[in-house]
Write an enzyme that holds these catalytic residues in place. Structure first.
Site, PDB file in Angstrom:
ATOM      1  N   ASP A   1      -1.635  -0.747   6.185  1.00  0.00           N
ATOM      2  CA  ASP A   1      -1.929   0.309   7.660  1.00  0.00           C
ATOM      3  C   ASP A   1      -2.426  -0.449   8.841  1.00  0.00           C
ATOM      4  O   ASP A   1      -2.557  -0.229   9.941  1.00  0.00           O
ATOM      5  CB  ASP A   1      -1.702   1.584   6.951  1.00  0.00           C
ATOM      6  CG  ASP A   1      -2.734   1.821   6.813  1.00  0.00           C
ATOM      7  OD1 ASP A   1      -3.670   0.874   6.559  1.00  0.00           O
ATOM      8  OD2 ASP A   1      -3.130   2.307   6.020  1.00  0.00           O
TER       9      ASP A   1
ATOM     10  N   ASP B   1       0.621  -1.208  -0.335  1.00  0.00           N
ATOM     11  CA  ASP B   1       0.186   0.131  -0.005  1.00  0.00           C
ATOM     12  C   ASP B   1       1.319   0.863   0.288  1.00  0.00           C
ATOM     13  O   ASP B   1       1.888   0.877   0.714  1.00  0.00           O
ATOM     14  CB  ASP B   1      -0.637  -0.049   1.297  1.00  0.00           C
ATOM     15  CG  ASP B   1      -1.347   1.185   1.445  1.00  0.00           C
ATOM     16  OD1 ASP B   1      -2.482   1.945   0.640  1.00  0.00           O
ATOM     17  OD2 ASP B   1      -2.155   2.088   2.610  1.00  0.00           O
TER      18      ASP B   1
ATOM     19  N   ASP C   1      -7.242  -1.528   4.007  1.00  0.00           N
ATOM     20  CA  ASP C   1      -6.202  -2.334   3.822  1.00  0.00           C
ATOM     21  C   ASP C   1      -6.540  -3.919   4.101  1.00  0.00           C
ATOM     22  O   ASP C   1      -6.345  -4.790   3.618  1.00  0.00           O
ATOM     23  CB  ASP C   1      -4.206  -2.457   3.589  1.00  0.00           C
ATOM     24  CG  ASP C   1      -4.218  -0.968   3.328  1.00  0.00           C
ATOM     25  OD1 ASP C   1      -3.934  -0.473   2.069  1.00  0.00           O
ATOM     26  OD2 ASP C   1      -2.998  -0.469   3.663  1.00  0.00           O
TER      27      ASP C   1
END
Length: 649
Positions: A545, A337, A549
């Site tokens: 995180d 991410d 996600d």
């Protein structure tokens, strides 16, 4: 009146802490005494001592073996050892060759010693895991009606005020209401560098306070503290067997039955097929039961993985199960991410370009004064930059936010605007816009900055342009290095997933050296990308995180969350948590996973090879019962100790 002896309490404590070792030691003494009695031809005494050695040394194995037999209807290695020892003793009594009773006793002794060593090795692993986190104190110093009272941690309630003096452990998770200090958070994050904490910051149970006194407010029950959740997760990792271990255990059950059948055949057929005498046949069959048992194979995996889990937790890498330690070593592709993972997740002012005749400080001063009344993250970044430079801010009146455009107000009676270019340009004097090439230069700078993934804010004062401010979510300092190192490790594909626009995502990826980018993704889109990558690479790690996600972390073969020193979602969703919130820990996790795989393969190869060697040697008649036991149990101890090598960094 006689003084009570200290020997009894010490012996009781020793029995509680090391029962296997004590039983093995007593068994060893009795075996030696029994052997001496036989050597001196005191057969009666020997036949009294040696059975006692059998009972003391073999009780635990017999109990476990019979429990497995009656409750699970399965044969296991413990029972096979006892059967082999009793068979040797029975053969010795039948033939009046009493040294065979000693052989059986030696079998039980070495099996007991092996069990004690394996137990010690596992205790060491568990002890290392427990010592990863500093234990919280038993009591907390609570301020009640102006007085200090020490109460048990378990009795703390939300809202209690707690005083922590310099050099003391933080008793529970809480918020600082008064004071400033530096805290050592190594017990949580694995990082020894102290972290500055002041009013409003959260502190965690088990961390060490520095030189300042702190007053805290308890904001959650003690049992919900981060350190308690981490300890529970590590305990869970200890008890949950990975697929490879479950396979070995299933194999062991079928294998034990096969050994029994093969042992019966070896005890019956050789006199008819190979012309062996019955004594040799039964003796070789008993040795076969010993050397063919898969003890070393059973010990090939779990001690290694538990050692890896302990090592990882010591470095701030929390593996939820041993299966994840195995999987991270097999990963071939990694999806990152962007926001909060490859970047810091915090907006910062990266460049200020003043207009002609203006200074950077003037631009920042006016912009920060107006943005101090805004709650927008961009405004927060501008105000933070002004605070860092200790810029004095003028008073703003009549502030008004224009949604999606910017914010306007008045400073010293003059109109001020901060926001998008079009929003600010409407308020500029026509004479300024007509300055040759002036606006074009700023427009060109804006386009260049935006192409680099930055957000540009225009600032005007009294209908004159002061300049522009570029704001961006900055890359983590180690992000570029970790991407390079992962490629050197042989990771075949590294991709970046983000909800940002394609231009910003491409700019960040190019700076990091990431070739493949998926931009403008919703959470469900990230899941689709992970599934697509799994079809191609099978073992995929997703690093995020742990908040937006979560679906992708759950879908990936291994979900890795940046722990952020206390994210509930990170702890619950991911398989591996980087507690220090440092990206470079990912490389250490992969290396640890690969080391564990290497050691497991070494152990399995060694265990199987040694079993074959002992079987062949026994069939050729070149091995006695004690030597067979030493070879069998020695190989078990060796693979256990080899697995403990993972405790070292």
């Amino acid at each position: 009146m006689a003084q009570p002896s200290l020997f009894t309490p010490r012996l009781t404590q020793l029995l509680k802490q090391h029962p296997d070792a004590v039983a093995a030691a007593i068994c060893g003494i009795l075996v030696i005494l029994g052997w001496l009695a036989l050597h001196l031809h005191w057969v009666g005494l020997a036949l009294l001592i040696l059975p006692t050695a059998y009972v003391i040394g073999g009780y635990e194995s017999a109990r476990e073996g019979l429990t497995t037999l009656f409750k699970e209807k399965q044969l296991d290695v413990d029972l096979l050892m006892i059967v082999a020892a009793l068979g040797a003793a029975g053969l010795g009594l039948w033939r009046q060759e009493y040294y065979l009773i000693v052989d059986g006793a030696v079998l039980i002794l070495i099996f007991a010693i092996s069990g004690a060593l394996e137990g010690y090795a596992m205790q060491r692993t568990e002890r290392d895991i427990r010592s990863l986190m500093s234990l919280t104190p038993d009591t907390a110093r609570v301020i009640w009606q102006g007085e200090e009272q020490d109460i048990a941690i378990a009795k703390l309630q939300v809202g209690d005020r707690v005083l922590v003096k310099p050099g003391e452990l933080i008793p529970t998770d809480a918020i600082i209401t008064e004071g400033y200090s530096t805290l050592n958070e190594a017990s949580i994050t694995g990082e020894s560098l102290p972290v500055e904490k002041t009013v409003g910051d959260e502190v965690f149970a088990g961390t060490m306070n520095g030189n300042g006194a702190l007053k805290l407010k308890v904001h959650q029950p003690p049992e919900s503290s981060l350190i308690q959740r981490v300890i529970q997760l590590v305990k869970q990792a200890q008890t949950e067997a990975p697929p490879s271990q479950l396979f070995i255990e299933r194999f062991e059950r079928g294998y034990a039955q096969l050994i029994v059948m093969a042992g019966l055949l070896l005890a019956i057929l050789p006199p008819f097929l190979l012309a062996w005498d019955w004594e040799t046949t039964i003796y070789r069959a008993l040795i076969f039961l010993v050397v063919a048992s898969p003890c070393a194979l059973m010990a090939s995996i779990m001690p290694t993985l538990l050692s890896g889990i302990a090592n990882g937790a010591r470095q701030g890498i929390l593996f939820k199960t041993g299966a994840q330690l195995e999987l991270i070593g097999r990963v071939k592709a990694i999806a990152f991410d962007k926001t909060g993972t490859l970047t810091t997740g915090k907006l910062q002012v990266v460049q200020i370009i003043p207009a002609a005749g203006r200074s950077q400080q003037q631009v920042l001063q006016i912009a920060a004064a107006l943005e101090s009344l805004s709650e927008h993250p961009i405004g927060g970044a501008i105000v933070q930059a002004a605070q860092q430079q200790q810029v004095e801010l003028p008073t703003v009146t009549h502030a008004q936010a224009e949604i999606g455009q910017g914010i306007s107000g008045e400073v010293e009676g003059q109109r001020v605007l901060v926001g998008k270019a079009a929003f600010v340009q409407k308020a500029l004097k026509v004479s300024q816009l007509q300055v040759a090439g002036y606006q074009d230069k700023l427009q060109a700078s804006t386009a260049k900055l935006e192409a680099g993934g930055k957000t540009v804010v225009w600032v005007s004062y009294a209908e004159e342009l002061l300049g522009i401010i570029a704001i961006a979510d900055t890359l983590r300092p180690t992000a570029t290095t970790i991407v390079k190192h992962l490629k050197q490790l042989g990771i075949e594909q590294i991709v970046m997933l983000t909800g940002d626009n394609q231009r910003t995502a491409q700019s960040v990826a190019q700076e990091l050296g990431i070739d493949q980018v998926y931009a403008e993704l919703l959470p469900e889109d990230k899941v689709s990308v992970i599934r697509q990558l799994q079809k191609q690479y099978h073992a995929i790690a997703m690093v995020g995180d742990g908040i937006n996600d979560a679906p992708a972390l759950a879908q990936a073969s291994v979900g890795v969350a940046m722990g952020a020193a206390g994210s509930d979602v990170a702890l619950e969703t991911a398989d591996i948590i980087l507690m220090a919130d440092r990206l470079e820990k990912l490389e250490q996790a992969i290396r640890l996973g690969r080391r564990s795989q290497t050691i497991v393969k070494q152990n399995i190869t060694f265990a199987l090879s040694f079993i074959v060697l002992l079987l062949v040697t026994n069939f050729l008649g070149h091995i006695t019962m004690p030597l067979g036991v030493i070879g069998h149990e020695g190989s078990t101890v060796l693979v256990t100790l080899n697995g403990l090598r993972l405790l070292r960094n």
